[in-house]
Design an enzyme around this catalytic site. Sequence first.
Site, short mmCIF file in Angstrom:
data_model
loop_
_atom_site.label_atom_id
_atom_site.label_comp_id
_atom_site.label_asym_id
_atom_site.label_seq_id
_atom_site.Cartn_x
_atom_site.Cartn_y
_atom_site.Cartn_z
N ASN A 13 -13.35 -11.13 0.02
CA ASN A 13 -12.59 -10.05 -0.63
C ASN A 13 -12.15 -10.39 -2.05
O ASN A 13 -11.78 -9.49 -2.82
CB ASN A 13 -11.36 -9.64 0.21
CG ASN A 13 -11.72 -8.81 1.42
OD1 ASN A 13 -11.03 -8.81 2.43
ND2 ASN A 13 -12.82 -8.06 1.34
N ASP A 27 -11.35 -1.84 9.11
CA ASP A 27 -12.30 -1.45 8.07
C ASP A 27 -12.22 0.05 7.79
O ASP A 27 -11.90 0.82 8.69
CB ASP A 27 -13.72 -1.84 8.52
CG ASP A 27 -14.69 -1.90 7.36
OD1 ASP A 27 -14.26 -1.75 6.20
OD2 ASP A 27 -15.89 -2.09 7.63
C1 FPP Z 1 -10.88 -2.81 4.80
O1 FPP Z 1 -11.07 -1.54 4.22
C2 FPP Z 1 -9.52 -3.32 4.69
C3 FPP Z 1 -9.13 -4.44 4.01
C4 FPP Z 1 -10.07 -5.30 3.27
C5 FPP Z 1 -7.75 -4.91 3.98
C6 FPP Z 1 -6.87 -4.53 5.11
C7 FPP Z 1 -5.49 -4.52 4.60
C8 FPP Z 1 -4.49 -3.70 5.00
C9 FPP Z 1 -4.60 -2.74 6.09
C10 FPP Z 1 -3.18 -3.72 4.28
C11 FPP Z 1 -2.44 -5.04 4.18
C12 FPP Z 1 -2.29 -5.78 5.44
C13 FPP Z 1 -1.14 -6.21 6.01
C14 FPP Z 1 -1.26 -7.09 7.20
C15 FPP Z 1 0.22 -5.83 5.56
P1 FPP Z 1 -12.11 -1.45 3.04
O2 FPP Z 1 -11.35 -1.49 1.77
O3 FPP Z 1 -13.16 -2.49 3.19
O4 FPP Z 1 -12.70 -0.02 3.27
P2 FPP Z 1 -14.15 0.49 2.85
O5 FPP Z 1 -15.14 -0.32 3.65
O6 FPP Z 1 -14.13 1.92 3.27
O7 FPP Z 1 -14.30 0.30 1.38
#
Ligand code: FPP
Length: 250
Positions: free
Chosen positions: A69, A21
């Site tokens: 998501n 996250d």
């Molecule tokens: C959360 O940060 C992250 C995600 C919803 C996606 C995670 C994906 C990756 C790291 C990249 C792709 C994965 C692979 C396995 C290649 P957020 O966007 O919720 O952050 P925030 O809470 O600060 O908005």
Amino acid sequence: MSLKSKINSNYLPKHVAIIMDGNGRWAKKQGFKRVLGHRKGVEAVRQALEAATELGIKTLTLFAFSTENWNRPKYEIDTLMNLLVSSLKKELPTFQKNNVKLQTIGNINMLPKKAQKELSESIESTKNNTKITLNLALNYGAREEIVSAVRSISKKIVNNEFKIEEIDENTINSHLYTFNLPDVDFLIRTSGEKRISNFLLWQIAYAELYFTDVFWPDFNKEEFYEAILNYQSRERRFGKTSEQIENNNK
Ligand code: FPP
């Protein structure tokens, strides 16, 4: 003494799960667009996988895309799916070299065709690898997983494959997406949020939980080692007393 060398290889969690996250906040903090945080997040995925593999951890589950998501802006969803496809393409040789087996949990059929194709090819070509299982949770939600387990168990009961009285914890376990994996020993969530967010609800029953303020893109190998050291400093009692644990469960 490096953090890594302080880790006791005889007391590793078998299954580590991570809620990655804080990509968006990481990007915003530096004045970048959110999607840049996801790009940087892929580098953190590589570091976590490398660290887990080198330590000898057998299963690493990453929450890459939740059922919730889909509510994000289309551009962000597209970026995440494209990153998934390009990362799989790029990392496949490394998976082979490091003996990494890829698998997924979640309802994959709803992902873009391109992502489904790349995933099934990578899963097929790494299926005999044995060092570590990289388990990507994609379009995953724990409640949905439990609903789908209840449905398949119910069907088997209707078909007289087994009786209601025969249902036990193993029955449930074996109908979850994680049927072939051990329970989660250690759950990490980055970015300061202290929530489970519908992730592996059944499987974390006895897991140790670790919350860090570090945003996912900054969660490097050293952060991973620090988390494992923290796990090793804890006593897992599974309902027993400290004395029982000290006397080898007697
Ligand atoms: C959360 O940060 C992250 C995600 C919803 C996606 C995670 C994906 C990756 C790291 C990249 C792709 C994965 C692979 C396995 C290649 P957020 O966007 O919720 O952050 P925030 O809470 O600060 O908005």
